[in-house]
Design an enzyme around this catalytic site. Structure first.
Site, PDB file in Angstrom:
ATOM      1  N   ARG A 116      -7.896 -39.734  40.855  1.00 26.34           N
ATOM      2  CA  ARG A 116      -9.055 -39.368  40.059  1.00 26.34           C
ATOM      3  C   ARG A 116      -9.428 -37.897  40.231  1.00 26.34           C
ATOM      4  NH1 ARG A 116     -11.955 -37.275  37.755  1.00 26.34           N
ATOM      5  NH2 ARG A 116     -14.002 -37.682  36.889  1.00 26.34           N
ATOM      6  N   TYR A 117      -9.338 -37.426  41.480  1.00 26.65           N
ATOM      7  CA  TYR A 117      -9.753 -36.056  41.815  1.00 26.65           C
ATOM      8  C   TYR A 117      -8.517 -35.171  41.968  1.00 26.65           C
ATOM      9  CZ  TYR A 117     -14.152 -38.397  42.959  1.00 26.65           C
ATOM     10  OH  TYR A 117     -15.290 -39.141  42.902  1.00 26.65           O
ATOM     11  N   ARG A 120      -6.826 -35.295  45.968  1.00 30.12           N
ATOM     12  CA  ARG A 120      -6.828 -36.473  46.825  1.00 30.12           C
ATOM     13  C   ARG A 120      -6.616 -37.735  46.006  1.00 30.12           C
ATOM     14  NH1 ARG A 120     -11.308 -33.893  45.773  1.00 30.12           N
ATOM     15  NH2 ARG A 120     -13.288 -34.941  45.391  1.00 30.12           N
ATOM     16  N   CYS A 129      -9.461 -58.786  52.810  1.00 27.90           N
ATOM     17  CA  CYS A 129     -10.517 -58.253  53.675  1.00 27.90           C
ATOM     18  C   CYS A 129     -10.825 -59.285  54.754  1.00 27.90           C
ATOM     19  CB  CYS A 129     -11.787 -57.994  52.876  1.00 27.90           C
ATOM     20  SG  CYS A 129     -11.568 -56.718  51.631  1.00 27.90           S
ATOM     21  N   CYS A 133     -17.616 -59.069  50.414  1.00 29.24           N
ATOM     22  CA  CYS A 133     -18.977 -58.643  50.070  1.00 29.24           C
ATOM     23  C   CYS A 133     -19.266 -59.069  48.640  1.00 29.24           C
ATOM     24  CB  CYS A 133     -19.097 -57.122  50.174  1.00 29.24           C
ATOM     25  SG  CYS A 133     -18.357 -56.467  51.684  1.00 29.24           S
ATOM     26  N   CYS A 136     -18.761 -56.408  45.730  1.00 32.68           N
ATOM     27  CA  CYS A 136     -17.546 -55.578  45.843  1.00 32.68           C
ATOM     28  C   CYS A 136     -17.152 -54.930  44.507  1.00 32.68           C
ATOM     29  CB  CYS A 136     -16.388 -56.423  46.352  1.00 32.68           C
ATOM     30  SG  CYS A 136     -14.864 -55.470  46.492  1.00 32.68           S
ATOM     31  N   ARG A 138     -14.328 -53.729  43.774  1.00 33.76           N
ATOM     32  CA  ARG A 138     -12.953 -54.106  43.376  1.00 33.76           C
ATOM     33  C   ARG A 138     -12.753 -55.614  43.347  1.00 33.76           C
ATOM     34  NH1 ARG A 138     -11.305 -49.928  47.046  1.00 33.76           N
ATOM     35  NH2 ARG A 138     -11.831 -48.094  45.834  1.00 33.76           N
ATOM     36  N   ASP A 297     -22.580 -50.270  41.939  1.00 32.25           N
ATOM     37  CA  ASP A 297     -21.798 -50.124  40.702  1.00 32.25           C
ATOM     38  C   ASP A 297     -22.132 -51.225  39.694  1.00 32.25           C
ATOM     39  OD1 ASP A 297     -20.431 -47.859  41.513  1.00 32.25           O
ATOM     40  OD2 ASP A 297     -18.924 -49.024  42.586  1.00 32.25           O
ATOM     41  N   ASP A 334     -21.529 -43.443  41.460  1.00 35.04           N
ATOM     42  CA  ASP A 334     -20.112 -43.353  41.103  1.00 35.04           C
ATOM     43  C   ASP A 334     -20.068 -43.584  39.594  1.00 35.04           C
ATOM     44  OD1 ASP A 334     -17.506 -42.860  41.716  1.00 35.04           O
ATOM     45  OD2 ASP A 334     -17.384 -44.384  43.281  1.00 35.04           O
ATOM     46  N   LYS A 341     -17.894 -39.388  41.851  1.00 38.93           N
ATOM     47  CA  LYS A 341     -19.208 -39.469  42.491  1.00 38.93           C
ATOM     48  C   LYS A 341     -20.110 -38.319  42.041  1.00 38.93           C
ATOM     49  CE  LYS A 341     -16.931 -41.371  46.448  1.00 38.93           C
ATOM     50  NZ  LYS A 341     -15.608 -40.965  45.930  1.00 38.93           N
TER      51      LYS A 341
HETATM   52  S1  SF4 Z   1     -16.640 -53.981  49.620  1.00 34.46           S
HETATM   53 FE1  SF4 Z   1     -14.884 -55.154  48.805  1.00 34.46          FE
HETATM   54  S2  SF4 Z   1     -13.099 -54.123  49.641  1.00 34.46           S
HETATM   55 FE2  SF4 Z   1     -14.854 -53.492  50.889  1.00 34.46          FE
HETATM   56  S3  SF4 Z   1     -14.912 -54.934  52.599  1.00 34.46           S
HETATM   57 FE3  SF4 Z   1     -16.283 -55.716  51.018  1.00 34.46          FE
HETATM   58  S4  SF4 Z   1     -15.001 -57.130  49.836  1.00 34.46           S
HETATM   59 FE4  SF4 Z   1     -13.603 -55.851  51.015  1.00 34.46          FE
END
Ligand code: SF4
Length: 446
Positions: A116-117, A120, A129, A133, A136, A138, A297, A334, A341
């Protein structure tokens, strides 16, 4: 661990687990909780939580016994519980919701690599994971066993990096890179280190928070072979800072790995200036520098975690000046659609004239700064050896307007819309009349 001011907790349901198992990350990983029955050993679930946990096709649920033990069983609004136990609100759509809100897939030259940048890349090396979360970013790929990255994908990622010399910084993420086997992690780190133009490698990991037992001496011995290596953890609430996390961070710091924290602003979890102040102050006590505070997000399932952007700006107002400067994270949105960002914060510049600016401080004290009237920009030759890398990327942005020869940045279609046949007009026949003359840029002196 005995001198730490932070607590160490174990839910009564795990009281009989022998210490050698409790402190073994493999035991933590293989005993994760994910069903109604699992959680009801710890606390009664709400109707909303039961409904979500029984829902097919929801983003994956898995919580280590260690992290589940940090939940207050008597508080249905516990901030850790909200981060990892789904509720029925997760199923609700909302305006602006997207599957891939940061357009990462569009910026992927090869699967799993987001460029994207200019200098990097983000390298997604796993979809797994230690816990999941609920907000998340993603969730479209994370936790889905059918979305793994193959050896061919890694090779394609490495191949892209080998032939893209402007990339000097690789951020390993996923999923969580520290859930990978040491053998695979070592293979990836070694391959990256063999690419001469890659100056630094960063890892984004929530493993130290979800499963600090994973930060063993063997792991830190492995990681420290690949310096300069940086690591960002992800803590959202002071209750996540425990004796075990403090010890894990101590091991990582002693291995020479600078630690930062990225947190997400979450309604009902950490959307309060005093919680945030405690969080950043406790982070620096365990030698973790608060790095980013993200606006949540526009991702599927996260609608109920969103706050107004004004909330984040108010939090920074409560931190900047009120606590140590290095404890204040940068608050960022973001950009939806993949703009990267965008930092936001309170405005401290009140006014300006040709020789003076008016500023206010965190207390409301208003002062002036007298500008130098004889300032001369540095000789262009001083910066010339460093300038190339920036201007080659084509992503110079507003800085490019200030520093370069471009006069404007135009939205797509701007020229077609505004050249309404005027090129035929006798007064506009010479298009060079609309170009800058370069007066004052120093160009005319050469
Ligand atoms: S935010 Fe998403 S990628 Fe990061 S630890 Fe939580 S579930 Fe895993």
């Amino acid at each position: 661990m005995s001198n730490t001011p932070f607590p160490s907790k174990r839910a009564p349901a795990f009281a009989d687990v022998p210490d050698e198992k409790w402190t073994d990350w493999r035991w933590q990983l293989s005993h994760r909780l994910n069903s109604v029955e699992d959680f009801e050993q710890l606390f009664p679930l709400s109707e909303s939580e039961r409904k979500a946990l029984s829902q097919q096709g929801l983003f994956r649920v898995d919580i280590t016994p260690y992290f589940a033990s940090l939940i207050d069983p008597d508080d249905p609004s516990d901030p850790i519980r909200k981060q990892v136990i789904p509720t029925a609100e997760e199923i609700l759509p909302y305006t602006g919701m997207m599957e891939d809100s940061l357009a990462e897939d569009r910026h992927s030259p090869v699967p799993g690599l987001v460029h994207r940048y200019p200098d990097r890349v983000l390298m997604l090396i796993t979809t797994q994971c230690a816990c999941y979360c609920r907000y998340c970013t993603r969730s479209r790929i994370v936790g889905d066993p059918s979305q793994t990255f193959s050896s061919e994908d890694f090779e394609a990622q490495l191949d892209y990096l080998r032939r893209t010399p402007q990339v000097r910084d690789v951020l390993l993420s996923g999923g969580d890179p520290l859930t990978l086997s040491p053998r695979v992690l070592e293979r990836i780190l070694r391959a990256l280190r063999e690419i001469p133009h890659i100056e630094i490698v960063r890892i984004g990991s929530r493993v130290p928070v979800f499963m600090p037992q994973r930060i063993t001496s063997e792991l830190t011995d492995l990681l420290q072979q690949f310096h300069p290596l940086w690591l960002n953890i992800h803590v959202n609430h002071p209750n996540e800072i425990t004796a075990e996390l403090a010890e894990a961070c101590d091991k990582l710091s002693r291995a020479g790995i600078p630690l930062g924290n990225q947190s997400v602003l979450l309604a009902g979890v950490n959307d309060d200036a005093f919680i945030q102040r405690r969080l950043v102050q406790d982070l620096v006590r365990i030698r973790v520098r608060p790095y980013y505070l993200y606006q949540c997000d526009l991702v599927e399932g996260a609608g109920h975690f969103r706050t107004p952007v004004a909330k984040g700006i108010g939090i920074i107002e409560a931190l900047r000046g009120h606590t140590s400067g290095f404890a204040v994270p940068t608050y960022v949105v973001d950009a939806p659609g993949g703009g990267g960002k965008i930092p936001l914060g309170p405005n401290y510049l009140i006014s300006m004239s040709d020789h003076k600016i008016v500023l206010r401080n965190y207390e409301g004290y208003i002062t002036t700064y007298e500008e130098p009237l004889d300032y001369k920009p540095p000789d262009a030759r001083l910066a010339a050896p460093f300038k190339k890398a920036i201007s080659e990327s084509g992503q110079d942005g507003v800085f490019g307007l200030l520093d370069g020869d471009e006069m404007s940045i135009k939205p797509e279609g701007f020229d077609q819309l505004h050249v309404r046949g005027g090129s035929q007009h006798r007064l506009r026949a010479d298009s060079s009349k609309w170009s800058p003359l370069g007066i004052g840029s120093g160009e005319e002196e050469e």
